[in-house]
Write a protein that holds these residues in place. Structure first.
Motif, PDB file in Angstrom:
ATOM      1  N   GLY A   1       0.807  -1.215   0.000  1.00 40.06           N
ATOM      2  CA  GLY A   1       0.000   0.000   0.000  1.00 40.06           C
ATOM      3  C   GLY A   1       0.837   1.262   0.000  1.00 40.06           C
ATOM      4  N   ALA A   2       1.917   1.276   0.804  1.00 40.17           N
ATOM      5  CA  ALA A   2       2.774   2.468   0.866  1.00 40.17           C
ATOM      6  C   ALA A   2       3.411   2.750  -0.489  1.00 40.17           C
ATOM      7  CB  ALA A   2       3.845   2.273   1.935  1.00 40.17           C
ATOM      8  N   ASP A   3       3.808   1.687  -1.200  1.00 34.37           N
ATOM      9  CA  ASP A   3       4.400   1.872  -2.531  1.00 34.37           C
ATOM     10  C   ASP A   3       3.364   2.406  -3.518  1.00 34.37           C
ATOM     11  OD1 ASP A   3       6.825   0.971  -1.627  1.00 34.37           O
ATOM     12  OD2 ASP A   3       6.471  -1.105  -2.225  1.00 34.37           O
ATOM     13  N   GLN A   4       2.115   1.929  -3.403  1.00 38.70           N
ATOM     14  CA  GLN A   4       1.057   2.434  -4.280  1.00 38.70           C
ATOM     15  C   GLN A   4       0.843   3.928  -4.072  1.00 38.70           C
ATOM     16  OE1 GLN A   4      -2.644   0.129  -4.713  1.00 38.70           O
ATOM     17  NE2 GLN A   4      -1.689  -1.481  -3.507  1.00 38.70           N
ATOM     18  N   VAL A   5       0.836   4.334  -2.806  1.00 44.19           N
ATOM     19  CA  VAL A   5       0.626   5.753  -2.497  1.00 44.19           C
ATOM     20  C   VAL A   5       1.767   6.594  -3.050  1.00 44.19           C
ATOM     21  CG1 VAL A   5       0.515   7.428  -0.612  1.00 44.19           C
ATOM     22  CG2 VAL A   5      -0.792   5.305  -0.472  1.00 44.19           C
ATOM     23  N   GLN A   6       2.998   6.114  -2.860  1.00 37.97           N
ATOM     24  CA  GLN A   6       4.154   6.855  -3.364  1.00 37.97           C
ATOM     25  C   GLN A   6       4.111   6.965  -4.891  1.00 37.97           C
ATOM     26  OE1 GLN A   6       7.930   5.079  -2.458  1.00 37.97           O
ATOM     27  NE2 GLN A   6       9.113   6.862  -3.086  1.00 37.97           N
TER      28      GLN A   6
ATOM     29  N   THR B   1      -6.679   0.613   3.153  1.00 36.01           N
ATOM     30  CA  THR B   1      -8.088   0.950   3.373  1.00 36.01           C
ATOM     31  C   THR B   1      -8.257   1.802   4.625  1.00 36.01           C
ATOM     32  OG1 THR B   1      -8.785  -1.105   2.297  1.00 36.01           O
ATOM     33  CG2 THR B   1     -10.398   0.001   3.696  1.00 36.01           C
ATOM     34  N   GLN B   2      -7.583   1.423   5.703  1.00 38.35           N
ATOM     35  CA  GLN B   2      -7.666   2.196   6.937  1.00 38.35           C
ATOM     36  C   GLN B   2      -7.044   3.579   6.764  1.00 38.35           C
ATOM     37  OE1 GLN B   2      -5.584  -0.608   9.407  1.00 38.35           O
ATOM     38  NE2 GLN B   2      -7.475  -1.420  10.313  1.00 38.35           N
ATOM     39  N   ALA B   3      -5.934   3.638   6.040  1.00 33.64           N
ATOM     40  CA  ALA B   3      -5.277   4.927   5.817  1.00 33.64           C
ATOM     41  C   ALA B   3      -6.191   5.882   5.058  1.00 33.64           C
ATOM     42  CB  ALA B   3      -3.972   4.721   5.056  1.00 33.64           C
ATOM     43  N   ALA B   4      -6.961   5.347   4.114  1.00 35.48           N
ATOM     44  CA  ALA B   4      -7.896   6.193   3.367  1.00 35.48           C
ATOM     45  C   ALA B   4      -8.970   6.760   4.285  1.00 35.48           C
ATOM     46  CB  ALA B   4      -8.539   5.385   2.240  1.00 35.48           C
TER      47      ALA B   4
ATOM     48  N   THR C   1      -5.772   5.988  -3.073  1.00 39.03           N
ATOM     49  CA  THR C   1      -4.332   6.175  -2.861  1.00 39.03           C
ATOM     50  C   THR C   1      -3.960   7.652  -2.893  1.00 39.03           C
ATOM     51  OG1 THR C   1      -3.898   5.862  -5.235  1.00 39.03           O
ATOM     52  CG2 THR C   1      -3.769   3.924  -3.829  1.00 39.03           C
ATOM     53  N   ILE C   2      -4.613   8.426  -3.751  1.00 39.91           N
ATOM     54  CA  ILE C   2      -4.333   9.862  -3.814  1.00 39.91           C
ATOM     55  C   ILE C   2      -4.772  10.540  -2.522  1.00 39.91           C
ATOM     56  CG2 ILE C   2      -5.002  12.013  -4.961  1.00 39.91           C
ATOM     57  CD1 ILE C   2      -5.083  10.465  -7.585  1.00 39.91           C
ATOM     58  N   GLN C   3      -5.920  10.122  -2.005  1.00 40.53           N
ATOM     59  CA  GLN C   3      -6.414  10.690  -0.752  1.00 40.53           C
ATOM     60  C   GLN C   3      -5.418  10.444   0.378  1.00 40.53           C
ATOM     61  OE1 GLN C   3     -10.129   9.007   0.629  1.00 40.53           O
ATOM     62  NE2 GLN C   3     -10.730  10.905   1.624  1.00 40.53           N
ATOM     63  N   VAL C   4      -4.870   9.248   0.419  1.00 42.19           N
ATOM     64  CA  VAL C   4      -3.875   8.930   1.444  1.00 42.19           C
ATOM     65  C   VAL C   4      -2.613   9.758   1.235  1.00 42.19           C
ATOM     66  CG1 VAL C   4      -2.399   7.105   2.380  1.00 42.19           C
ATOM     67  CG2 VAL C   4      -4.773   6.603   1.782  1.00 42.19           C
ATOM     68  N   ALA C   5      -2.223   9.943  -0.024  1.00 41.01           N
ATOM     69  CA  ALA C   5      -0.998  10.683  -0.322  1.00 41.01           C
ATOM     70  C   ALA C   5      -1.059  12.122   0.166  1.00 41.01           C
ATOM     71  CB  ALA C   5      -0.729  10.656  -1.828  1.00 41.01           C
ATOM     72  N   THR C   6      -2.255  12.686   0.254  1.00 36.39           N
ATOM     73  CA  THR C   6      -2.399  14.086   0.668  1.00 36.39           C
ATOM     74  C   THR C   6      -2.466  14.254   2.180  1.00 36.39           C
ATOM     75  OG1 THR C   6      -4.822  13.959   0.499  1.00 36.39           O
ATOM     76  CG2 THR C   6      -3.612  14.648  -1.471  1.00 36.39           C
ATOM     77  N   SER C   7      -2.510  13.152   2.929  1.00 33.16           N
ATOM     78  CA  SER C   7      -2.608  13.222   4.390  1.00 33.16           C
ATOM     79  C   SER C   7      -1.300  12.757   5.017  1.00 33.16           C
ATOM     80  CB  SER C   7      -3.766  12.348   4.889  1.00 33.16           C
ATOM     81  OG  SER C   7      -3.718  12.190   6.287  1.00 33.16           O
ATOM     82  N   ASP C   8      -0.609  13.651   5.697  1.00 34.73           N
ATOM     83  CA  ASP C   8       0.662  13.287   6.335  1.00 34.73           C
ATOM     84  C   ASP C   8       0.462  12.194   7.377  1.00 34.73           C
ATOM     85  OD1 ASP C   8       2.023  15.117   4.817  1.00 34.73           O
ATOM     86  OD2 ASP C   8       1.955  16.707   6.330  1.00 34.73           O
ATOM     87  N   THR C   9      -0.586  12.330   8.196  1.00 37.49           N
ATOM     88  CA  THR C   9      -0.833  11.349   9.258  1.00 37.49           C
ATOM     89  C   THR C   9      -1.109   9.965   8.680  1.00 37.49           C
ATOM     90  OG1 THR C   9      -1.752  13.067  10.690  1.00 37.49           O
ATOM     91  CG2 THR C   9      -2.285  10.790  11.239  1.00 37.49           C
TER      92      THR C   9
END
Length: 595
Positions: free
Chosen positions: A159-164, A214-217, A193-201
Motif C-alpha cells: 500500500g505504501a508503494d502504491q501511495v508513493q 483501506t484504513q489509511a484512506a 491512494t491519492i487521498q492517502v498521499a495528501t494526508s501526512d498522518t
C-alpha cells in the motif's frame, strides 16, 4: 518469427550502485554478487543451471503457443489484468521450451498468454529455454517446483508503494483518471491512494505498518481533525476489529456538528438567539412555545406560534438532532420563550385568566429539574441510540457483502430451520412486506407491477433461486431471514430489551465474522447499563451529546419521535376548580395582538 539477441553479461555491481545512488533511503533487501565461485560445488550439482547461449528471446504470435501443464487449477483473467495487457502488451516475457515436435510449450506465463490471445495482441515476447534432459518424472517435478517458486515468491506492491507511485504520477501531471487508465486500476482505488498521499498522518501510519491502505484512506477523510486522526490510528493499533465502527461514529458526529452549525447560522442570521436545551421544559422559566398561549386571557388550548412570538424579548430556540432520520429532517428547531411569565404568556392548558395549570396526580407531567441519576440515564439512552444508528450502517454493509457469498456457513442450515420454526413476528412482517430489505441486500431489482398486495409476478428472489446452485439457494434463504430480523431491530429496545430472536440474530452475526460494536454487544448482555461508546478510544463529549441539548422524545422506548409532543400537546385536564375558559372577548384579542 523474430529472434532478438540477449546480452550475455550484465554488470550487476554497477546496476546496484546506480539504484543505491538514485534511492539512498531505500534499503537493499538482497545482496547481489557476480562471483561464479560455488564453494567447491561443481556446476552439475545445480539442476536448474543453464547456459545463456542456449536461451532465445523471440517475438511470437500468442496463438502459436501451447499451454503446458500448470499448477493453477483455475485461471482467472480479471478485467484489470486484461485491460493492462490490451493497453501495454505483455511486459514480462513468457517462458517456454520446445517439445520433441518443435512446438513452443508455455511453462511460465499461462495467464499472460491467454490474456494476449483474448486482447488479440499480434506478438508477445517469449524466452525459449532448452528442455532439460531429464526423465519424465524429474521433468514433471521440476515444472511444479518452478511454477510454485515463480508465483509464490513474487511480492505484490504494498500500500505504501502504491501511495508513493500515485503521488509521483500526480507530480508528473497525471490526474486520477489518467493514472487509472495507464495502470489499468479502478478509478476509485486510485482516488483512495491519492487521498492517502495528501494526508501526512495517514501516509506516515501506512509507511510504519500501523494502517493498511483501506484504513489509511479512512484516516485521510479526517485530515485536519487531529483528535479524529489520533483516535482512528489508536483504534487500528489496539482494536482493529472495531475500526469500521469507530470511523462511522466519527463520521456521524462530524455530520451532526455540520448540520447543527448550518441551522444555527441560519437562525442567527434571522435574529433568533440559539440556546442550549434547558434541563427541564416543564417546571422552569423556559418553555416551548407549543406549551404556551399568548396571554392568560387567550383561550386555553390555543398554541403560541413562532411567527407571533418573534418580537418577544424571550424569543429563542434550541436544536434537537435525530440521527436516524433523513438528512433534511435530522435537525429540529424548537422555539421557546426564556421567561414566559415575565413576558406575559401562560401555559397552554391553564384556566382562563391563569398563568399556570395545576395537574392531577398520575398525569406523568414532570414539574421540576431532573435528578443526576435521571440525567445520566438520559445521556446513556441518547448516546446508545446514536451509536446504534452508526452501527446499523456498518452492519448493513456487512450484510450486503455476506449476501454475495456462493455458499452459506456450515451451521447455517440448522439456524435457518430453527428460525423458521420459531416463526418470529419479524419474519412474518418481512413476508408481508415482500422481503424488501432482502431484495436490496442481494442487489436484485424490484419488479414493476409486483407489490405486497399484487403477487402475480414471480418474486425477484424466486427468480434468482431458479438459476442458483443448491449452495447459493441456501444463501438466498439465509439472507431472507437475516434481513427479516434486521428490519425488526430498534435503536433502543433491541439493546435494552432484546427478544430471543434478536439475541439469536446478533449471536449468529458474531459467529459468522461480524465484529459487534459495544452497543450491539448489549444485545447479548442486556443487563449492562453504561454508555457504550469506548472512552479509551478518545471519543470526546463535544457538548452536542449532553442531555442539555437533546429532546425529551429520545427517551421514548419505541423510538417514536412524535410521542413526546403528543403527550405535551394532549388535552390534559386541569384539576377541579379550574375552568377551561370560553370564547375570547375583544379585549382578549387586543391583548393577544399587543403581546
Amino acid at each position: 518469427m523474430t529472434t532478438i539477441e540477449i546480452p550475455t553479461e550484465v554488470n550487476l555491481d554497477l546496476t546496484t550502485t546506480l539504484l543505491a545512488e538514485a534511492q539512498p533511503d531505500r534499503q537493499v533487501a538482497v545482496e547481489i554478487s557476480t562471483t561464479t565461485e560455488t564453494s567447491g560445488l561443481e556446476s552439475g550439482d545445480f539442476p536448474h543451471e543453464r547456459s545463456t547461449d542456449d536461451v532465445e528471446l523471440l517475438e511470437v504470435a500468442p496463438d502459436q503457443l501451447f499451454i503446458g501443464a500448470n499448477t493453477r487449477r483455475n485461471v482467472v483473467l480479471d478485467k484489470d489484468f486484461v485491460r493492462s495487457i490490451a493497453r501495454h502488451g505483455v511486459r514480462e516475457p513468457i517462458r517456454a521450451y520446445r517439445d520433441d515436435t518443435g512446438k513452443l510449450v508455455v511453462h511460465d506465463g499461462q495467464r499472460r498468454t491467454l490474456a494476449a490471445i483474448r486482447t488479440q495482441r499480434e506478438r508477445v515476447r517469449v524466452i525459449v529455454e532448452p528442455r532439460p534432459s531429464l526423465d519424465e518424472k524429474a521433468q514433471e517435478r521440476r515444472r511444479i517446483v518452478d511454477q510454485v517458486v515463480v508465483n509464490r515468491h513474487r511480492a505484490d506492491i504494498c500500500g505504501a508503494d502504491q501511495v508513493q507511485a500515485a503521488q509521483q504520477l500526480l507530480d508528473l501531471g497525471l490526474d486520477a483518471r489518467a493514472i487509472a487508465r495507464e495502470c489499468s486500476i479502478p478509478v476509485k482505488e486510485v482516488e483512495t491512494t491519492i487521498q492517502v498521499a495528501t494526508s501526512d498522518t495517514a501516509r506516515k501510519a501506512l509507511n510504519d505498518g500501523t494502517l493498511d491502505l483501506t484504513q489509511a484512506a479512512v484516516v485521510a477523510e479526517f485530515q485536519g481533525d487531529e483528535a479524529a486522526e489520533a483516535t482512528l490510528t489508536e483504534c487500528a493499533r489496539t482494536q482493529p476489529e472495531q475500526f469500521s465502527h469507530q470511523a462511522q461514529r466519527l463520521r456521524d458526529r462530524r455530520e451532526e456538528r455540520r448540520l447543527r452549525q448550518e441551522t444555527t447560522d441560519k437562525l442567527q442570521a434571522d435574529g433568533v438567539t440559539v440556546i442550549a436545551r434547558p434541563d427541564t421544559l416543564y417546571g422552569g422559566k423556559t418553555r416551548k412555545l407549543t406549551d404556551l398561549r399568548a396571554t392568560p386571557q387567550t383561550k386555553p388550548g390555543t398554541k403560541l406560534t413562532a411567527k407571533r412570538h418573534a418580537k418577544c424579548p424571550g424569543h429563542a430556540a434550541f436544536l434537537d438532532y435525530r440521527s436516524h432520520r433523513p438528512e433534511a429532517d435530522r435537525v429540529e428547531i424548537v422555539y421557546v420563550c426564556t421567561s414566559f411569565t415575565e413576558h406575559g404568556h401562560a401555559e397552554i392548558h391553564a384556566g382562563q385568566g391563569k398563568v399556570t395549570a395545576t395537574y392531577s396526580a398520575g398525569t406523568g407531567r414532570a414539574t421540576g429539574p431532573m435528578t443526576e441519576e435521571e440525567k445520566a440515564n438520559r445521556r446513556r439512552v441518547i448516546q446508545n441510540g446514536k451509536d446504534w444508528d452508526s452501527a446499523e450502517k456498518v452492519r448493513k454493509t456487512f450484510l450486503k457483502n455476506f449476501a454475495g457469498r456462493k455458499s452459506a456457513p456450515k451451521d447455517a442450515t440448522t439456524w435457518i430451520a430453527q428460525t423458521i420454526a420459531e416463526g418470529s413476528h419479524d419474519l412474518r412482517k418481512a413476508m408481508e412486506s415482500d422481503h424488501a430489505l432482502a431484495v436490496e441486500l442481494l442487489g436484485l431489482d424490484k419488479k414493476a407491477g409486483r407489490s405486497r398486495y399484487d403477487r402475480r409476478l414471480a418474486h425477484p428472489i424466486a427468480d434468482a433461486a431458479t438459476k442458483a446452485t443448491p449452495s447459493r439457494a441456501t444463501v438466498l434463504n439465509l439472507v431472507m431471514l437475516l434481513a427479516a430480523l434486521e428490519e425488526g431491530t430498534d435503536r433502543r429496545n433491541t439493546w435494552e430489551k432484546p427478544s430471543p430472536a434478536q439475541r439469536s440474530y446478533f449471536t449468529q452475526l458474531k459467529n459468522w465474522g461480524y465484529a459487534l460494536s459495544p452497543v450491539e454487544e448489549l444485545v447479548l448482555t442486556p443487563s449492562q447499563s453504561t454508555t457504550t461508546t469506548p472512552v479509551e478510544l478518545g471519543i470526546a463529549d463535544d457538548g452536542d451529546e449532553t442531555a442539555a441539548e437533546e429532546h425529551g422524545d429520545d427517551e421514548v422506548p419505541d423510538g417514536n419521535d412524535d410521542e413526546d409532543d403528543a403527550v405535551e400537546g394532549a388535552a390534559i385536564k386541569p384539576t377541579a376548580g379550574e375552568e377551561p375558559g370560553t370564547a375570547e372577548s375583544v379585549a382578549d384579542l387586543q391583548a393577544d395582538l399587543a403581546a
